[in-house]
Design an enzyme around this catalytic site. Structure first.
Site, PDB file in Angstrom:
ATOM      1  N   ARG A 159      -5.407  10.923   9.937  1.00  0.00           N
ATOM      2  CA  ARG A 159      -6.226  11.987  10.689  1.00  0.00           C
ATOM      3  C   ARG A 159      -5.920  12.803  11.582  1.00  0.00           C
ATOM      4  O   ARG A 159      -4.984  12.252  12.462  1.00  0.00           O
ATOM      5  CB  ARG A 159      -7.511  11.152  11.150  1.00  0.00           C
ATOM      6  CG  ARG A 159      -8.332  10.184  10.082  1.00  0.00           C
ATOM      7  CD  ARG A 159      -9.434   9.342  10.627  1.00  0.00           C
ATOM      8  NE  ARG A 159     -10.193   8.523   9.848  1.00  0.00           N
ATOM      9  CZ  ARG A 159      -9.713   7.312   9.558  1.00  0.00           C
ATOM     10  NH1 ARG A 159      -8.805   6.563  10.152  1.00  0.00           N
ATOM     11  NH2 ARG A 159     -10.583   6.555   8.746  1.00  0.00           N
ATOM     12  N   LYS A 183     -10.161   4.348  13.195  1.00  0.00           N
ATOM     13  CA  LYS A 183     -11.427   4.169  13.687  1.00  0.00           C
ATOM     14  C   LYS A 183     -12.004   2.700  13.774  1.00  0.00           C
ATOM     15  O   LYS A 183     -11.447   1.875  13.501  1.00  0.00           O
ATOM     16  CB  LYS A 183     -12.320   4.744  12.544  1.00  0.00           C
ATOM     17  CG  LYS A 183     -12.561   6.144  12.278  1.00  0.00           C
ATOM     18  CD  LYS A 183     -13.392   6.718  11.239  1.00  0.00           C
ATOM     19  CE  LYS A 183     -13.447   8.148  10.927  1.00  0.00           C
ATOM     20  NZ  LYS A 183     -14.645   8.295  10.199  1.00  0.00           N
ATOM     21  N   HIS A 255      -9.061  17.645   7.446  1.00  0.00           N
ATOM     22  CA  HIS A 255      -8.965  16.772   6.634  1.00  0.00           C
ATOM     23  C   HIS A 255      -8.112  17.126   5.239  1.00  0.00           C
ATOM     24  O   HIS A 255      -7.696  16.074   4.290  1.00  0.00           O
ATOM     25  CB  HIS A 255     -10.035  15.964   6.099  1.00  0.00           C
ATOM     26  CG  HIS A 255     -10.399  14.781   6.898  1.00  0.00           C
ATOM     27  ND1 HIS A 255     -10.086  14.314   8.216  1.00  0.00           N
ATOM     28  CD2 HIS A 255     -11.535  13.758   6.921  1.00  0.00           C
ATOM     29  CE1 HIS A 255     -10.594  13.363   8.739  1.00  0.00           C
ATOM     30  NE2 HIS A 255     -11.301  13.027   7.988  1.00  0.00           N
ATOM     31  N   ARG A 258      -4.876  15.062   4.724  1.00  0.00           N
ATOM     32  CA  ARG A 258      -5.276  13.799   4.330  1.00  0.00           C
ATOM     33  C   ARG A 258      -5.833  13.401   2.957  1.00  0.00           C
ATOM     34  O   ARG A 258      -5.424  12.559   2.228  1.00  0.00           O
ATOM     35  CB  ARG A 258      -6.171  13.131   5.403  1.00  0.00           C
ATOM     36  CG  ARG A 258      -6.932  11.614   5.116  1.00  0.00           C
ATOM     37  CD  ARG A 258      -7.603  11.567   6.573  1.00  0.00           C
ATOM     38  NE  ARG A 258      -8.411  10.213   6.413  1.00  0.00           N
ATOM     39  CZ  ARG A 258      -7.955   8.798   6.421  1.00  0.00           C
ATOM     40  NH1 ARG A 258      -6.652   8.738   6.928  1.00  0.00           N
ATOM     41  NH2 ARG A 258      -8.754   7.746   6.403  1.00  0.00           N
ATOM     42  N   HIS A 281      -9.182   2.795   5.442  1.00  0.00           N
ATOM     43  CA  HIS A 281     -10.649   2.724   5.268  1.00  0.00           C
ATOM     44  C   HIS A 281     -10.953   0.892   5.205  1.00  0.00           C
ATOM     45  O   HIS A 281     -10.290   0.202   4.615  1.00  0.00           O
ATOM     46  CB  HIS A 281     -10.831   3.160   3.727  1.00  0.00           C
ATOM     47  CG  HIS A 281     -10.712   4.642   3.485  1.00  0.00           C
ATOM     48  ND1 HIS A 281     -10.447   5.272   2.368  1.00  0.00           N
ATOM     49  CD2 HIS A 281     -10.859   5.517   4.545  1.00  0.00           C
ATOM     50  CE1 HIS A 281     -10.691   6.533   2.757  1.00  0.00           C
ATOM     51  NE2 HIS A 281     -10.955   6.786   3.869  1.00  0.00           N
ATOM     52  N   TYR A 290     -11.669   9.016  -4.315  1.00  0.00           N
ATOM     53  CA  TYR A 290     -10.359   9.914  -4.723  1.00  0.00           C
ATOM     54  C   TYR A 290     -10.185   9.654  -6.080  1.00  0.00           C
ATOM     55  O   TYR A 290      -9.460  10.694  -6.666  1.00  0.00           O
ATOM     56  CB  TYR A 290      -9.230   9.516  -3.848  1.00  0.00           C
ATOM     57  CG  TYR A 290      -9.340   9.934  -2.373  1.00  0.00           C
ATOM     58  CD1 TYR A 290      -9.099  11.193  -2.010  1.00  0.00           C
ATOM     59  CD2 TYR A 290      -9.922   9.044  -1.425  1.00  0.00           C
ATOM     60  CE1 TYR A 290      -9.343  11.705  -0.514  1.00  0.00           C
ATOM     61  CE2 TYR A 290     -10.020   9.502  -0.191  1.00  0.00           C
ATOM     62  CZ  TYR A 290      -9.638  10.798   0.237  1.00  0.00           C
ATOM     63  OH  TYR A 290      -9.979  11.138   1.418  1.00  0.00           O
TER      64      TYR A 290
END
Length: 311
Positions: A159, A183, A255, A258, A281, A290
């Site tokens: 990110r 995150k 993004h 990414r 993730h 994806y």
């Protein structure tokens, strides 16, 4: 909180935000977003004459959810994803207050946002990515920095906030890896491709020292013209300018590289759980979106190339 103020909504919101920050270790960007959403919630309740936690009923929460979709007063409607996040903040607030024993019931427990339409991430074709990466062509400090930043974003799937958060000590050039702070305070070790490492080396050796001399000694990898850490907005501007100069007509977002990183890995045969780890993730479900992109690509290729696809 004291007995006198433990039902004041403003105090309850402040306690909940502290809980997210201190006890849950929630990412700062998420906390800031929730705080904004809850300020909007307090304004909605104030318009209805509600300032005490015990006055809040399910109908107030339902009314707030409706106001998010349709707007209210000078507060504009929110996009579906933003409205869902705001309602999530409200549900979290009331769940927290109920768990603390400040209310007998949770008025938001059964109020849920409508299901979101799943939007597929936008990925650039490989040729467009390569053209974008080759856009910064000069040997000046800014060009060397921009090339290293773009190469790193595509090579690692980071990110933009993770790339700008990198410190020099997070880069292991011998092992060809970087440590990214994701995150929720989750760290991950990600390999870096040779072109990205070469661009990083060129920047770190030939450009960063001159930029660092203008600042106050930050350990950040990517520096701005004043020698301080490059901001997320600054990095996003680098990407935006590079896309314009590369003649890419597809809309580009922070993004974009990414999404392209993930899509190209899956198209190349990478296992979805490996891509999950590389992207950081928490759930493989997030990564599986994806796979829909790659299936759509296969379907398009099939439809346009197989002699009996349309038969």
């Amino acid at each position: 909180m004291t007995q006198a103020d433990d039902h004041d909504l403003r105090v309850v919101v402040a306690a909940y935000v502290d809980h997210l920050t201190v006890e849950r270790g929630t990412a700062r960007n998420t906390v800031d977003g929730y705080a904004r959403d809850l300020r909007r919630y307090l304004a909605h309740l104030a318009d209805a004459g509600v300032t005490d936690l015990r006055q809040v009923a399910r109908d107030h929460v339902v009314g707030f959810a409706a106001s998010l979709r349709h707007g209210e007063g000078d507060r504009p409607p929110l996009a579906p994803s933003s409205a869902a996040r705001a309602l999530s903040a409200v549900r979290g607030l009331h769940r927290f207050a109920h768990a603390e024993g400040w209310t007998e019931e949770d008025p938001a427990r059964d109020v849920r946002p409508p299901p979101l339409t799943r939007r597929l991430p936008k990925a650039l074709p490989v040729a467009d990515v390569l053209r974008l990466l080759n856009t910064p062509t000069g040997d000046d400090a800014r060009s060397l920095r921009d090339r290293a930043l773009l190469e790193l974003l595509y090579s690692t799937g980071a990110r933009i906030s993770e790339a700008t958060g990198l410190d020099v000590d997070d880069v292991d050039r011998a092992e060809r890896t970087v440590v990214l702070d994701g995150k929720g305070g989750r760290q991950r070790l990600v390999p870096v491709g040779r072109p990205a490492l070469e661009a990083l080396d060129a920047y770190l050796i030939r450009a960063r020292p001159a930029l660092a001399a203008k600042g106050r000694g930050t350990g950040a990898v990517f520096l701005n013209a004043r020698g301080g850490r490059l901001s997320r907005q600054g990095a996003w501007q680098v990407l935006k300018v590079a896309a314009e100069r590369a003649g890419i007509s597809t809309p580009v977002s922070p993004h974009t590289l990414r999404h392209s990183f993930a899509t190209h890995l899956l198209e190349g045969g990478a296992d979805v759980r490996v891509v999950q780890e590389l992207l950081g993730h928490a759930s493989v479900t997030t990564t599986q979106v994806y796979t829909l992109v790659t299936v759509n690509t296969l379907r398009e290729v099939y439809a346009t190339t197989h002699p009996r696809a349309l038969g």
